[in-house]
Design a protein around this motif. Structure first.
Motif, PDB file in Angstrom:
ATOM      1  N   GLU A 196       5.917  -7.882 -21.487  1.00  0.00           N
ATOM      2  CA  GLU A 196       5.210  -7.043 -22.459  1.00  0.00           C
ATOM      3  C   GLU A 196       3.773  -7.519 -22.662  1.00  0.00           C
ATOM      4  O   GLU A 196       2.844  -6.702 -22.713  1.00  0.00           O
ATOM      5  N   ARG A 197       3.577  -8.823 -22.750  1.00  0.00           N
ATOM      6  CA  ARG A 197       2.233  -9.361 -22.978  1.00  0.00           C
ATOM      7  C   ARG A 197       1.306  -9.052 -21.804  1.00  0.00           C
ATOM      8  O   ARG A 197       0.146  -8.667 -22.003  1.00  0.00           O
ATOM      9  N   ILE A 198       1.791  -9.204 -20.590  1.00  0.00           N
ATOM     10  CA  ILE A 198       0.960  -8.928 -19.410  1.00  0.00           C
ATOM     11  C   ILE A 198       0.598  -7.453 -19.347  1.00  0.00           C
ATOM     12  O   ILE A 198      -0.543  -7.092 -19.015  1.00  0.00           O
ATOM     13  N   ILE A 229      10.222  -5.369 -26.251  1.00  0.00           N
ATOM     14  CA  ILE A 229      10.618  -6.789 -26.209  1.00  0.00           C
ATOM     15  C   ILE A 229      12.109  -6.930 -26.494  1.00  0.00           C
ATOM     16  O   ILE A 229      12.831  -7.644 -25.788  1.00  0.00           O
ATOM     17  N   VAL A 285       0.318  -5.422 -21.894  1.00  0.00           N
ATOM     18  CA  VAL A 285      -0.650  -5.173 -22.970  1.00  0.00           C
ATOM     19  C   VAL A 285      -2.049  -5.604 -22.524  1.00  0.00           C
ATOM     20  O   VAL A 285      -3.040  -4.893 -22.728  1.00  0.00           O
ATOM     21  N   ILE A 286      -2.137  -6.779 -21.911  1.00  0.00           N
ATOM     22  CA  ILE A 286      -3.446  -7.297 -21.465  1.00  0.00           C
ATOM     23  C   ILE A 286      -4.041  -6.417 -20.376  1.00  0.00           C
ATOM     24  O   ILE A 286      -5.232  -6.093 -20.394  1.00  0.00           O
ATOM     25  N   SER A 305      11.072 -11.257 -21.496  1.00  0.00           N
ATOM     26  CA  SER A 305      10.703 -10.003 -22.146  1.00  0.00           C
ATOM     27  C   SER A 305       9.321 -10.095 -22.766  1.00  0.00           C
ATOM     28  O   SER A 305       8.506  -9.156 -22.679  1.00  0.00           O
ATOM     29  N   LEU A 306       9.026 -11.238 -23.368  1.00  0.00           N
ATOM     30  CA  LEU A 306       7.712 -11.456 -23.989  1.00  0.00           C
ATOM     31  C   LEU A 306       6.606 -11.504 -22.935  1.00  0.00           C
ATOM     32  O   LEU A 306       5.520 -10.956 -23.132  1.00  0.00           O
ATOM     33  N   ILE A 307       6.896 -12.149 -21.808  1.00  0.00           N
ATOM     34  CA  ILE A 307       5.910 -12.265 -20.728  1.00  0.00           C
ATOM     35  C   ILE A 307       5.566 -10.895 -20.161  1.00  0.00           C
ATOM     36  O   ILE A 307       4.388 -10.557 -19.991  1.00  0.00           O
ATOM     37  N   SER A 358      -0.446  -0.548 -26.642  1.00  0.00           N
ATOM     38  CA  SER A 358      -0.058  -1.265 -27.860  1.00  0.00           C
ATOM     39  C   SER A 358       1.176  -2.112 -27.588  1.00  0.00           C
ATOM     40  O   SER A 358       2.066  -1.721 -26.812  1.00  0.00           O
ATOM     41  N   ILE A 359       1.243  -3.295 -28.214  1.00  0.00           N
ATOM     42  CA  ILE A 359       2.427  -4.135 -28.049  1.00  0.00           C
ATOM     43  C   ILE A 359       3.614  -3.461 -28.729  1.00  0.00           C
ATOM     44  O   ILE A 359       3.488  -2.886 -29.815  1.00  0.00           O
ATOM     45  N   SER A 419       6.816  -8.873 -13.585  1.00  0.00           N
ATOM     46  CA  SER A 419       5.758  -8.142 -14.293  1.00  0.00           C
ATOM     47  C   SER A 419       4.776  -7.506 -13.314  1.00  0.00           C
ATOM     48  O   SER A 419       4.143  -6.495 -13.625  1.00  0.00           O
TER      49      SER A 419
END
Length: 483
Positions: free
Chosen positions: A441-443, A457, A445-446, A437-439, A451-452, A161
């Motif tokens: 995308e979340r990083i 994902i 977004v933060i 994939s979640l990690i 937008s998520i 990421s």
């Protein structure tokens, strides 16, 4: 041997063509080091890895004929890849159309290493040998050890990421580009119009400060600490930076005979350029990865194309840090980041219907963490862009494949076990496909405010899962054929 020779020829042609070498009268170590003050774009990183993969593959195949040990193969491929890349980068110092980059050597060497992995995955005997060793290893049958390895796998997801986060930084800005108003350094992208002021800060200033700047004349007290350039261009023949940090803007071509309250008149025969490179400006923005540009402009022609350069920090039409231009009635913006390339043209940002009249307009542009804000005349009249959300679909698919296929290979190796507890195995498999994939995308977004995206994902999960499936099907087919 044929693949190795062919790979080397492809590398030389791809990196040195058109071979228009230009050697200076005097060559010094300082000149060579200064030439290497460049960084790779995200696209260059991908291309440099792919370019050296066939070489690594060919060298590994050649070494197998010599019955060489794995460590010897590894050292030979790494040394040859690094050596060839170093020679190429050194030769690019003498090519006007190329920019030598230290990170290219690392990326090329990585490409050679990836070529080794591809050979062992492709070669049936070696593939089955590695599969059997992992499957029967003690580590593979220890829940504790496999859990620790899985934790390392998740940590790898966080590290990947970082690569995505770096793709939106301004860390690849060159220090050696001048600041120009009204044209490129090559003189072939002229803009017809007027600029009355130009101010640049190394911070994306807040909306409250932008509101004061748009509603007040020359009220820079709130952002004075961030200003790295400030030029007033009305009724002057000398254009000094009022902060005292940048060189004077020097007239290029013929001086115009026009005195206008709209500002300095710019045309194909007259534009402005700093006497020396705007090194301080480039360095400050490269370090902060933020900027704000405040200017007042008026076009003299509503159908200019090119885009015609209003402001440009560049060395040519192919290498730039930043460009603000006019493309017919649109206001175009190009910003160099690792994901937009050396010409900042891989992703373009355009404000539609800006040049619909010839009146002066106040513009404030900010950039921070992939977010671009453009304000025109008033705070309510603004446009917003997110760099990552503008990546073309085909390019995004390619980037996600590069990111998650290696993770799929790692997860496959983690989940090869003969004596496995079914519930633990299912948990490992599901979380190993979902979490990376979640990690990522979340990083993103933060850190970027984008937008998520469920599509992103699912795309990451797809490449991780499909990679696992292909490797398992290949192993199953080969094991059935094994006597």
């Amino acid at each position: 041997m044929i693949l190795v020779i062919f790979s080397i020829l492809v590398v030389l042609i791809a990196t040195l063509f058109p071979f228009n070498f230009s050697f200076p009268d005097s060559l010094s170590p300082q000149l060579i080091l200064a030439s290497f003050d460049n960084t790779s774009s995200f696209g260059d990183l991908v291309n440099n890895i792919l370019l050296f993969m066939p070489l690594g593959f060919g060298l590994t195949a050649l070494s197998q004929r010599k019955m060489m040990k794995l460590m010897s193969v590894f050292l030979i491929v790494i040394l040859i890849s690094a050596g060839l890349s170093s020679i190429v980068e050194f030769l690019q110092v003498f090519l006007p159309s190329r920019t030598p980059t230290p990170t290219d050597i690392v990326n090329n060497t990585t490409g050679g290493f990836v070529g080794i992995i591809c050979f062992y995955l492709w070669h049936s005997q070696h593939f089955i040998y590695i599969w059997s060793r992992v499957e029967n290893s003690r580590v593979g049958n220890s829940i504790t050890k496999i859990t620790l390895l899985f934790s390392g796998y998740i940590l790898l997801s966080f590290l990947i990421s970082i690569l995505w986060q770096n793709s939106i930084e301004l860390s690849n800005w060159s220090l050696n580009y001048p600041l120009m108003l009204g044209n490129e350094q090559t003189g072939n992208r002229p803009w017809q119009g007027y600029i009355s002021e130009m101010h640049i800060a190394d911070k994306a200033i807040a909306k409250s400060d932008i509101s004061r700047l748009l509603n007040s004349e020359n009220d820079f007290d709130t952002i004075r600490n961030y200003l790295i350039a400030s030029y007033q261009l009305i009724n002057n023949t000398s254009y000094q930076d009022r902060t005292g940090q940048l060189p004077e803007l020097s007239p290029q071509g013929q001086l115009p005979n026009i005195a206008d309250e709209k500002g300095v008149a710019l045309s194909s025969s007259h534009w402005l350029k700093t006497r020396t490179p705007a090194t301080y400006l480039n360095k400050r923005i490269r370090e902060s990865s933020q900027f704000t540009i405040m200017t007042t402009v008026a076009t003299a022609d509503r159908v200019q194309t090119g885009p015609a350069r209003i402001l440009s920090i560049s060395s040519s039409t192919l290498h730039r840090n930043l460009t603000l231009g006019q493309q017919e009635t649109n206001l175009d913006l190009r910003i160099r980041t690792p994901i937009t390339g050396a010409n900042a043209a891989d992703l373009k940002f355009s404000v539609p219907n800006f040049f619909t009249d010839t009146n002066p307009h106040k513009i404030v542009i900010t950039y921070s963490q992939a977010n671009i804000q453009v304000y025109i005349d008033k705070l309510q009249n603004f446009y917003s862009f997110n760099l990552l959300e503008l990546v073309p679909k085909e390019q995004k698919i390619f980037y996600y494949a590069l990111t998650f296929i290696p993770l799929g290979i790692c997860l496959t190796l983690l989940t090869i076990r003969k004596n496995k507890k079914l519930s633990f195995y299912r948990f490992l498999l599901f979380s190993g496909i979902l979490l990376p994939s979640l990690i990522v995308e979340r990083i993103l977004v933060i850190n970027t405010g984008k937008s998520i995206s469920l599509k992103n994902i699912l795309l990451g999960m797809f490449f991780t899962g499909v990679t696992m499936l292909i490797l398992r099907l290949r192993a199953s087919a080969l094991l059935k054929k094994k006597p």
